[in-house]
Design an enzyme around this catalytic site. Structure first.
Site, short mmCIF file in Angstrom:
data_model
loop_
_atom_site.label_atom_id
_atom_site.label_comp_id
_atom_site.label_asym_id
_atom_site.label_seq_id
_atom_site.Cartn_x
_atom_site.Cartn_y
_atom_site.Cartn_z
N LYS A 37 0.83 -1.22 0.00
CA LYS A 37 0.00 0.00 0.00
C LYS A 37 0.86 1.27 0.00
CE LYS A 37 -2.34 -1.56 3.64
NZ LYS A 37 -2.06 -3.00 3.60
N SER A 38 1.98 1.22 0.74
CA SER A 38 2.77 2.45 0.91
C SER A 38 3.24 3.03 -0.43
CB SER A 38 3.98 2.18 1.79
OG SER A 38 3.59 1.46 2.92
N1 LIG Z 1 5.44 -3.90 -6.65
C1 LIG Z 1 6.25 -4.35 -5.71
N2 LIG Z 1 7.21 -5.24 -6.00
C2 LIG Z 1 8.06 -5.70 -5.06
N3 LIG Z 1 8.01 -5.33 -3.78
C3 LIG Z 1 7.07 -4.44 -3.44
C4 LIG Z 1 6.14 -3.90 -4.35
N4 LIG Z 1 5.33 -3.05 -3.70
C5 LIG Z 1 5.72 -3.06 -2.42
N5 LIG Z 1 6.76 -3.89 -2.26
C6 LIG Z 1 7.43 -4.24 -1.01
C7 LIG Z 1 7.79 -3.06 -0.13
C8 LIG Z 1 7.73 -3.67 1.25
O1 LIG Z 1 8.96 -4.26 1.57
C9 LIG Z 1 6.70 -4.78 1.15
C10 LIG Z 1 5.40 -4.43 1.79
O2 LIG Z 1 4.98 -3.17 1.32
P1 LIG Z 1 4.19 -2.16 2.27
O3 LIG Z 1 3.85 -0.99 1.45
O4 LIG Z 1 4.93 -1.97 3.53
O5 LIG Z 1 2.92 -3.03 2.54
P2 LIG Z 1 1.60 -2.55 3.21
O6 LIG Z 1 1.66 -1.11 3.57
O7 LIG Z 1 0.48 -2.98 2.34
O8 LIG Z 1 1.62 -3.46 4.51
P3 LIG Z 1 1.11 -3.11 5.99
O9 LIG Z 1 -0.37 -3.16 5.94
O10 LIG Z 1 1.71 -4.21 6.79
O11 LIG Z 1 1.66 -1.78 6.33
O12 LIG Z 1 6.52 -5.02 -0.22
#
Ligand SMILES: Nc1ncnc2c1ncn2[C@H]1C[C@H](O)[C@@H](COP(=O)(O)OP(=O)(O)OP(=O)(O)O)O1
Length: 740
Positions: free
Chosen positions: A108-109
């Site tokens: 999501k981030s």
């Molecule tokens: N398209 C992508 N390809 C590879 N890695 C990715 C991609 N998008 C995000 N990531 C990675 C970044 C982070 O290490 C991991 C999780 O992303 P993150 O944005 O932190 O998840 P989230 O915000 O949905 O989880 P949470 O709900 O736990 O906060 O995935």
């Protein structure tokens, strides 16, 4: 005169009966209405998905597309986008409001961090936890992105610098993180935001954990409600709401609160194909649970990283101690551990120097460890949302990981006495109980239904305990047992006594206080575990209900007759239980219950699995919110069911009728222990846990809320059960409707 008296009595009886039937029909109407809304919403979502929503926003020919793809690789080192990321970024880049529901770890981030780089001005991110902001800012700094936070710890100089950057068109600041409290409480900050808006530098408002806006959600934060004014104050600023968990009802509520009724909604599937979901029966003794867990970790997860979630700080400390004594590298994490120590434990775990973190819910948001191979719930979560989110911390690297819940009836009351004052607190706990009591439905199907998603259970791919085993359910008539429960409750009421679940079970088994025992009621020849399950299902279906009482030290849950009690008392009602087919060989309760594909060699064979999960089938399941999880139903004497399509009644598959006997043959040799007079009325089997029905004794202080705040709980007085309060409802005939 006698004739008239008799007629009057009969008339009253019939009126009572009619009013209960009306009540039941009204409940059923409400329940069907709610389901209709959910189904409408699911269908709306799926049809809008197939037309413009996904396709329109899936394109790569927007003016920002090239820049977006370039920065995605050069700044974030990401080669391909995950489902829903591109659509979300395109919508928010088009200055439109959007909500994204994506499972934990879904990415999501990136959906606001990358657009923040592409937009002029500053993206304001509202986030519920300072630690969460810090983690994100740390990552952004690594990528060379200018991001900061404003919180209570910010120095005057820092505040001044940020305020200047908010208005300075040459400033490099791209993302500003604040808590909802900062917005709600600081007029000065709101004034600065207005200036930033007028200067055309307020590029986007991101609301992380957006479900916190709704009091129907699992983590309602009152200050999130303040965000409702943002659209009015800053109409040109697109809002992007993010959450991992939100039911249809919560989403609708959030849209209303934020004044974004027409926002685009993107919902990534709740499904995490690499997660194996499983529920185990938690042994009654703490030490037994520990040895089972140690064996599990040793055999299935040796040298693997994991999390064990506990209900209280005390519980997490005890579990950590025990795991360590068994040679498992474990660290404890809860809100009362000093910040420095917490960071150390977290870092050691990230570096795999500690393998298992034993934690309360304070350990959660912002965890971004890819190789978490298991999440074990030593005690149940307070809601399906929590359970899903906590379990979802496993397998962020898309590798197979296990999510295991240890369920014990007594734990339900620990949670219910904590949350019953919250708007949906009890419903949430019962949702988890229902999930745990189910013996056959695909776990993913249960989760999907909870989150209002269409789901075909064949897609589970045997990645849950139920889909991965080949067991048959068989219905048994337990009408008499159900009526026994009500008889005990009624007698307690008539003699002005209160009865907890523990005392009810004792009285049923002919143990405990003599005044609660019912003369002529023979103890059932059914194990305690099964009796607990029957009571659990009766709670879910509204035949009994919890009645909470405050003492100066704690909250106690007593059991009283529920709104539907009179259905069960009527002659036509039948109550049936589904249990595993006794032709299978039946194991003891504490054997390793399930196998999972990747670790079958580590598991005991299926033939040794527990048969203890039975399912109660009770009248009029569709009246119950939870019937969908349990598949419970009640049947009338004629054993008819109304088909959904035709509305006509048809004959049901017969239920094996044990109504002549209180004894249910579960294929086990049942030996009743003689009733032993004890000094304490507590069952010794619970001595290491809580007494059922009370909140917490001193051993269970300090349960934690999501944001890490402490909720203090005090001692439960055992032996305090002196009065019973029973709700009176009229008498009625049972209405038979079977959900299956
Ligand atoms: N398209 C992508 N390809 C590879 N890695 C990715 C991609 N998008 C995000 N990531 C990675 C970044 C982070 O290490 C991991 C999780 O992303 P993150 O944005 O932190 O998840 P989230 O915000 O949905 O989880 P949470 O709900 O736990 O906060 O995935």
């Amino acid at each position: 005169m006698d004739v008239y008296r008799k007629e009057l009595a009969e008339t009253k009886k019939e009126l009572d009966s009619i009013s209960v039937e009306i009540d039941s029909l009204l409940q059923r109407q409400a329940s069907l209405q709610q389901r209709k809304t959910e189904l409408d919403s699911i269908l709306r979502q799926s049809s809008s998905k197939s037309d413009d929503n996904d396709k329109k926003w899936d394109k790569q020919d927007f003016v920002w597309s090239n820049n977006l793809l370039e920065k995605m690789g050069s700044v974030f080192n990401i080669q391909t986008l995950r489902p829903m990321q591109l659509q979300t970024m395109n919508v928010t880049m088009s200055s439109k409001d959007c909500m994204l529901i994506m499972p934990t770890g879904g990415g999501k981030s990136l959906c606001f961090q990358l657009p923040a780089l592409l937009s002029k001005g500053i993206t304001l991110v509202v986030s519920p936890l300072v630690s969460l902001m810090e983690d994100q800012i740390m990552v952004l700094e690594k990528y060379g992105i200018d991001a900061t936070k404003l919180d209570a710890s910010a120095s005057k100089e820092k505040v001044k610098a940020v305020q200047e950057a908010m208005l300075d068109k040459n400033a490099s600041l791209k993302l500003l993180y604040v808590t909802p409290e900062k917005l709600a409480k600081s007029k000065r900050f709101m004034a600065k935001l207005e200036k930033m808006y007028q200067a055309g530098r307020f590029s986007r408002l991101v609301i992380d954990e957006v479900h916190c806006c709704s009091q129907w959600g699992h983590d309602f934060r009152p200050d999130y409600k303040f965000l409702g004014i943002m659209k009015r104050q800053f109409p040109e600023v697109p809002i992007l709401g993010l959450t991992a968990t939100a039911t249809t009802k919560v989403l609708e509520d959030v849209k209303k609160i934020l004044n974004i009724p027409n926002c685009h909604l993107f919902k990534a599937s709740f499904n995490r194909p690499n997660l194996f979901y499983e529920v185990k029966v938690k042994p009654s003794a703490f030490k037994e649970t520990i040895s089972e867990m140690v064996e599990l970790i040793d055999k299935r997860f040796r040298n693997k990283s994991g999390i064990v979630y506990c209900f209280t700080q005390k519980e997490s400390e005890e579990v950590t101690k025990e795991l360590r004594q068994h040679g498992i590298k474990a660290g404890c994490y809860h809100a009362n551990i000093p910040t420095k120590q917490k960071s150390q434990i977290h870092e050691m775990w990230l570096a795999d120097k500690i393998l298992v973190i034993v934690a309360t819910v304070a350990f959660g948001m912002g965890i971004d460890k890819p190789n978490v191979r298991f999440v074990i719930h030593h005690s149940i979560s307070k809601s399906m949302e929590n359970l899903y989110q906590e379990s979802g911390r496993a397998g962020r690297d898309d590798q197979r990981s296990d999510c295991i819940v240890y369920y014990r009836f007594a734990d339900v009351f620990k949670q219910s006495t904590m949350v019953f004052t919250e708007q949906t607190g009890l419903d949430n706990v019962y949702g988890v109980m229902s999930y745990c009591l189910d013996i056959s439905k695909c776990r993913r199907a249960s989760i999907a239904r909870h989150f209002g998603e269409l789901w075909d259970k064949s897609q589970c791919n045997k990645m849950c305990d139920h889909c991965n085993k080949d067991t048959e359910g068989e219905k048994r008539d337990v009408t008499k047992l159900g009526k026994n429960v009500l008889t005990i409750i009624d007698q307690a009421s008539a003699t002005d006594q209160r009865i907890t679940a523990l005392k009810l079970l004792d009285a049923w088994e002919g143990k405990g206080a003599g005044s609660l025992k019912v003369r002529g009621l023979d103890p059932p020849k059914v194990s305690r575990d099964k009796l607990e399950r029957i009571i659990g299902h009766m709670l879910l279906q509204g035949f009994i209900r919890e009645d909470f009482h405050f003492t100066p030290y704690n909250t106690i849950s007593y059991l009283v007759a529920g709104a539907k009690a009179n259905f069960l008392k009527s002659e036509s009602a039948k109550l049936a239980v589904e249990f595993l087919n006794k032709r299978r060989s039946l194991p003891t309760q504490n054997s390793n219950t399930h196998t999972s594909p990747s670790s079958q060699s580590d598991h005991k064979p299926l033939a040794k699995q527990s048969d203890t999960k039975l399912k109660l089938v009770v009248i009029n399941s569709e009246n119950s919110k939870f019937s969908n999880f349990t598949g419970t139903s009640i049947q009338g004497e004629n054993d008819l069911t109304k088909t959904k399509k035709s509305g006509k009644f048809k004959r049901k598959k017969p239920v094996i009728d044990d109504s002549d006997s209180d004894d249910l043959d579960f294929g086990e040799e049942f030996k009743r222990k003689p009733a032993v007079k004890k000094k304490s009325s507590r069952d010794t089997r619970y001595s290491e846990y809580e007494p059922i029905g009370t909140s917490h004794n001193n051993d269970y202080l300090n349960s934690e809320s999501l944001n890490g705040n402490l909720c203090k709980h005090q001692d439960a007085e055992s032996g305090n059960d002196s009065d019973v309060i029973i709700e009176n409802v009229g008498k009625s005939k049972a209405i038979m409707i079977d959900s299956e």
